[in-house]
Design an enzyme around this catalytic site. Sequence first.
Site, PDB file in Angstrom:
ATOM      1  CE  LYS A 181      56.407  54.609 -25.040  1.00 18.13           C
ATOM      2  NZ  LYS A 181      57.438  55.534 -24.470  1.00 18.13           N
ATOM      3  CD  GLU A 257      43.845  64.186 -21.074  1.00 15.89           C
ATOM      4  OE1 GLU A 257      44.849  64.099 -20.363  1.00 15.89           O
ATOM      5  OE2 GLU A 257      42.699  63.966 -20.673  1.00 15.89           O
ATOM      6  CB  CYS A 291      49.748  70.048 -20.403  1.00 17.32           C
ATOM      7  SG  CYS A 291      48.634  69.363 -19.169  1.00 17.32           S
ATOM      8  CD  GLU A 390      53.557  72.365 -24.961  1.00 17.39           C
ATOM      9  OE1 GLU A 390      53.825  71.509 -25.813  1.00 17.39           O
ATOM     10  OE2 GLU A 390      52.760  72.180 -24.019  1.00 17.39           O
TER      11      GLU A 390
END
Length: 486
Positions: A181, A257, A291, A390
């Site tokens: 996906k 992750e 990331c 973040e």
Amino acid sequence: MRTITTKVMDCLHFIDGAFVPSANGRTFDNVNPATEDVIGTVAEGGAAEIDLAVKAAKRALNGPWKTMTANERIAVLRKVGDLILERKEELARLESLDTGKPSWLSGTIDIPRAAYNFHFFSDYIRTMTAETTQMDDVALNYAIRRPVGVVGLINPWNLPLLLLTWKLAPALAAGNTVVMKPAELTPMTATVLAEICRDAGVPDGVVNVVHGFGPNSAGSALVEHPDVNAISFTGETTTGKIIMASAAGTLKRLSYELGGKNPNVIFADSNLDEVIETTLKSSFINQGEVCLCGSRIYVESSAYDEFLAKFVARTKELKVGDPFDAKTKVGALISEEHYERVSGYIKLAQEEGGTILTGGKRPEGLERGYYLEPTIIVGLNRNCRVVKEEIFGPVVTVIPFDSEEEVLEQVNDTHYGLSASVWTNDLRRAHRVAGRIEAGIVWVNTWFLRDLRTPFGGMKQSGIGREGGVHSFEFYSELTNICIKL
Ligand code: NDP
């Protein structure tokens, strides 16, 4: 509703070896973030398409994929890598149209690395072993390694093909079948990847792609499907929590992750020119949408002024703009929503008492597209939300420190633990500090240097498990121990 202004491609699902629309015919628009043009439509999958794809993947587990020899599987996976390289220009273009990232970046990192993921993990098949144990003359135990089964791969939009292949290649190498996906914002290279897998000889049903949205749609249907045995997920920490809760019903194996707020720790004894060139990349490459980007920069007080003067000057030189201009260093952010989110953090930084040394606004002359200048903020402390949360954009904070103890305490004061960089020419300090930072990866005097054999993943709320080399095979395979009485 926007109209299609520059048609690039329409994306269909790939289920059981065929490109198909959704059963209900629903689609959504794909928008180029650099121009805000609609560049195609995407089939919007849901539970029905996921079910078809999972059924195909389950059937394929016992088809020709299972009876292939290791050498045959290695050849097919190598061919996937070769075909990615053959179609490199096309894939790099599509990746940049989908994400807004500079096309030279797609062409030099994203796409070659996607090919390498297949070459690397096809080679790795030959190293797959399991253990044998004999105790006295009583019994012989040996373990056999087998696929986990049907694996769901859920991916974010920042490095679409690179991250998809990082999961797909080892999943296939270990003999699994897969339903992917992709992120709804970046459907194009996943669609071409399906075609490449078919052309390389991957049997029907082994690789399936279902496009669509995450929550209460294709993504959650994949996570909840009882015939999916494992989910490998890369994305936000908050999404990871939701997925973990919804995977509990069928007790799935999970690899995570997740997000990060990575520190970059610069001691005064390091080579500042080298530090600045790498820090420009670790801060702003891919618009800061990686990331592993280092968004919290800590500089030893005696080097703070010099670092800032040079860093700000070099940042101002970075060209922001058209992803297809070879001089562009920073492209467009992924979407209007994300642009607003990142801009919101810049506003918040000012409310929290920070000073913007450069950036913080849309570059002049770029009225269309989600462009934002690379932004450096000072004057914030560890309690500020801008330092803690973040942002996932071209925004960094710079904070001075006086001692190793003090900086380590600040660096580890976060629920994230993905990566870190340490800059020093003192060998003992490098080892000492690297070993005390709570992160899955710590670089010393570098950033983003990766050997695919090494463990990759995050600590704390930045991830669960490790991928890379043998660690990927541990996740994507099951061991059965066979005990024979002697
Ligand atoms: P999201 O978590 O929003 O989405 C990731 C994927 O999950 C998308 O495909 C999304 O679908 C899907 N999804 C969302 N909700 C659900 C749900 N309830 N069930 C199943 N699937 C769902 O992340 P972003 O795409 O915004 O990516 C940015 C994030 O990814 C950042 O936090 C970044 O740090 C992290 N990341 C981590 C990496 C690592 O290696 N640790 C590497 C790269 C990125 P949809 O597309 O519809 O939203």
